[in-house]
Design an enzyme around this catalytic site. Sequence first.
Site, PDB file in Angstrom:
ATOM      1  N   HIS A  34       0.711  -1.585  -0.083  1.00 21.94           N
ATOM      2  CA  HIS A  34       0.155  -0.033  -0.010  1.00 21.94           C
ATOM      3  C   HIS A  34       1.119   1.147   0.044  1.00 21.94           C
ATOM      4  O   HIS A  34       0.554   2.242   0.486  1.00 21.94           O
ATOM      5  CB  HIS A  34      -0.910  -0.060   1.210  1.00 21.94           C
ATOM      6  CG  HIS A  34      -2.211  -0.757   0.972  1.00 21.94           C
ATOM      7  ND1 HIS A  34      -3.376  -0.289   0.044  1.00 21.94           N
ATOM      8  CD2 HIS A  34      -2.500  -2.079   1.507  1.00 21.94           C
ATOM      9  CE1 HIS A  34      -4.005  -1.474   0.108  1.00 21.94           C
ATOM     10  NE2 HIS A  34      -3.623  -2.466   0.792  1.00 21.94           N
ATOM     11  N   ILE A  35       1.960   1.223  -0.537  1.00 23.98           N
ATOM     12  CA  ILE A  35       2.681   2.605  -0.675  1.00 23.98           C
ATOM     13  C   ILE A  35       3.171   2.617  -2.043  1.00 23.98           C
ATOM     14  O   ILE A  35       3.707   3.619  -2.452  1.00 23.98           O
ATOM     15  CB  ILE A  35       4.174   2.353   0.260  1.00 23.98           C
ATOM     16  CG1 ILE A  35       4.985   1.240  -0.158  1.00 23.98           C
ATOM     17  CG2 ILE A  35       3.629   2.273   1.583  1.00 23.98           C
ATOM     18  CD1 ILE A  35       6.368   1.356   0.461  1.00 23.98           C
ATOM     19  N   ASP A  36       2.647   1.866  -3.103  1.00 28.25           N
ATOM     20  CA  ASP A  36       2.898   2.332  -4.435  1.00 28.25           C
ATOM     21  C   ASP A  36       2.206   3.627  -4.894  1.00 28.25           C
ATOM     22  O   ASP A  36       2.838   4.709  -5.849  1.00 28.25           O
ATOM     23  CB  ASP A  36       2.527   0.925  -5.504  1.00 28.25           C
ATOM     24  CG  ASP A  36       1.308   0.560  -5.622  1.00 28.25           C
ATOM     25  OD1 ASP A  36       0.489   1.113  -4.663  1.00 28.25           O
ATOM     26  OD2 ASP A  36       1.053   0.014  -6.644  1.00 28.25           O
ATOM     27  N   SER A  67     -12.438 -17.665 -22.735  1.00 31.12           N
ATOM     28  CA  SER A  67     -11.695 -18.277 -21.895  1.00 31.12           C
ATOM     29  C   SER A  67     -12.082 -19.516 -21.292  1.00 31.12           C
ATOM     30  O   SER A  67     -13.014 -19.769 -21.207  1.00 31.12           O
ATOM     31  CB  SER A  67     -11.744 -17.236 -20.652  1.00 31.12           C
ATOM     32  OG  SER A  67     -11.138 -17.574 -19.423  1.00 31.12           O
ATOM     33  N   GLY A 123      -5.747 -12.045  -4.944  1.00 32.60           N
ATOM     34  CA  GLY A 123      -4.773 -10.986  -4.821  1.00 32.60           C
ATOM     35  C   GLY A 123      -3.209 -11.405  -5.222  1.00 32.60           C
ATOM     36  O   GLY A 123      -2.408 -10.800  -4.813  1.00 32.60           O
ATOM     37  N   LEU A 124      -3.224 -12.399  -6.255  1.00 32.57           N
ATOM     38  CA  LEU A 124      -2.108 -12.398  -6.991  1.00 32.57           C
ATOM     39  C   LEU A 124      -1.863 -11.833  -8.369  1.00 32.57           C
ATOM     40  O   LEU A 124      -1.237 -12.438  -9.186  1.00 32.57           O
ATOM     41  CB  LEU A 124      -1.670 -14.143  -6.975  1.00 32.57           C
ATOM     42  CG  LEU A 124      -1.656 -14.652  -5.657  1.00 32.57           C
ATOM     43  CD1 LEU A 124      -1.652 -16.277  -5.881  1.00 32.57           C
ATOM     44  CD2 LEU A 124      -0.682 -14.283  -4.820  1.00 32.57           C
ATOM     45  N   ASP A 172       1.665  -3.881  -9.559  1.00 34.83           N
ATOM     46  CA  ASP A 172       1.115  -5.156 -10.077  1.00 34.83           C
ATOM     47  C   ASP A 172       1.487  -5.307 -11.678  1.00 34.83           C
ATOM     48  O   ASP A 172       2.179  -6.199 -11.974  1.00 34.83           O
ATOM     49  CB  ASP A 172      -0.257  -5.570  -9.899  1.00 34.83           C
ATOM     50  CG  ASP A 172      -0.524  -5.512  -8.631  1.00 34.83           C
ATOM     51  OD1 ASP A 172       0.316  -5.562  -7.647  1.00 34.83           O
ATOM     52  OD2 ASP A 172      -2.035  -5.241  -8.503  1.00 34.83           O
TER      53      ASP A 172
HETATM   54  C1  GLA Z   1      -3.321  -3.878  -5.026  1.00 34.80           C
HETATM   55  C2  GLA Z   1      -3.078  -2.794  -5.873  1.00 34.80           C
HETATM   56  C3  GLA Z   1      -1.356  -2.514  -6.096  1.00 34.80           C
HETATM   57  C4  GLA Z   1      -1.072  -2.167  -4.659  1.00 34.80           C
HETATM   58  C5  GLA Z   1      -1.441  -3.342  -3.765  1.00 34.80           C
HETATM   59  C6  GLA Z   1      -1.016  -2.968  -2.284  1.00 34.80           C
HETATM   60  O1  GLA Z   1      -2.288  -5.004  -5.608  1.00 34.80           O
HETATM   61  O2  GLA Z   1      -3.325  -3.205  -7.405  1.00 34.80           O
HETATM   62  O3  GLA Z   1      -1.266  -1.383  -6.994  1.00 34.80           O
HETATM   63  O4  GLA Z   1      -1.507  -0.769  -4.175  1.00 34.80           O
HETATM   64  O5  GLA Z   1      -2.848  -3.595  -3.753  1.00 34.80           O
HETATM   65  O6  GLA Z   1       0.385  -2.883  -2.244  1.00 34.80           O
END
Ligand code: GLA
Length: 386
Positions: A34-36, A67, A123-124, A172
């Site tokens: 959560h710092i990007d 798909s 979340g991947l 990501d």
């Molecule tokens: C998600 C967002 C990223 C980043 C993360 C937390 O994956 O897509 O941009 O903010 O959460 O680090």
Amino acid sequence: MDINKLEEIFQDIYGAKSEFCFFSPGRINLIGEHIDYNGGLVFPCALDFGTYALVSLRDDNKLNFTSTNFDLKVCNDLDNLAYNKEDDWANYPKGVIKIMQDKGYKTKGMNILISGNIPNGAGLSSSASLEVLTGVIINNLFNEGKIDRVELVKIAQKAENEFVGVNCGIMDQFAVGLGKTNKAILLDCNSLNYKYADMKLLDYSIVIMNTNKRRALNESKYNERRAECEEALKIIQKEKNVQNLCKLTPEEFDALEHIFTDEKIKNRAKHAVYENDRVISAFDCLNKGELEEFGRLLMESHDSLKNLYEVTGIELDSLVEEALKNDGCIGARMTGAGFGGCAIALVKTDKISSFTDEVRKAYTERIGYKPSFYSSGIGNGTHQIR
Ligand code: GLA
């Protein structure tokens, strides 16, 4: 992934052979969460599982998407690409193609079959994987591979922000697009400067642990955190001329802490500043092979995401707590946006089997359903296979 099987499916759907095959990975983030979007440093790496695409060219302007993961066939006209809720997952590739068109890049009609082995909603980064995949397809097939990779990554993020409407940062897409075998990427999200670090894990491995809690309805929470960080930055900027939260050192932040009247806003900012500092230390530790200290930083990161940033939840916290009870585990933390999804653990390689047994049992007792575990190699970014 069985590409031959996929080819059979392609021929069944489109009545002819595919001409090209592409792969795009998923990602984990080692630390820097959560710092990007706060101009900070992140430390992700690409996985060796991800999203595959088989493609054939068409003579007309039609884009056909199918798909193996979703029972939805989408047909669109290249001249008329717009977001459509019913097109569901196909909005990601459509968004990328639309943005590339707007930027003047060449596009043509295609039949596309997508097949992914990244668990959805874990979340991947299954969506970033699909976005960058689309960008590389358009680049390689119609633009002679001339578009710079970082430019493609920015296009993929723009598609997610503006076409799909999710306000994500750049981590990501960057990890997916620029991943390298056995390397983690230290990325400065402010300048987009980056360097690679060897994944010198010695006799340890990263185990990915999925809470199996779906991350539905988290976009609003994600956007809420972004807004809180913006508010914190405005407060700080009244006292100090900084461009973003992660430009502050922990010492500079501590000296300013008293100006916050809202505890919550202060905590969000504190997480960002200290997390950024942890990334610098973690990069150093990994380089020097100081894995115990690296593991300690992972735990500190999780605690901060739990207590200051409040993006973990009972499932992620239980998974991490149970992981840390195992004597083969020297660090664990949530990875990605949080609120469910996955955590990572640094585990002695010869203890992985007993580790997963114990954590599975304890987590299931606490939460009521089973977690999943994956071990993945650290792989290359999006590329053409055939
Ligand atoms: C998600 C967002 C990223 C980043 C993360 C937390 O994956 O897509 O941009 O903010 O959460 O680090």
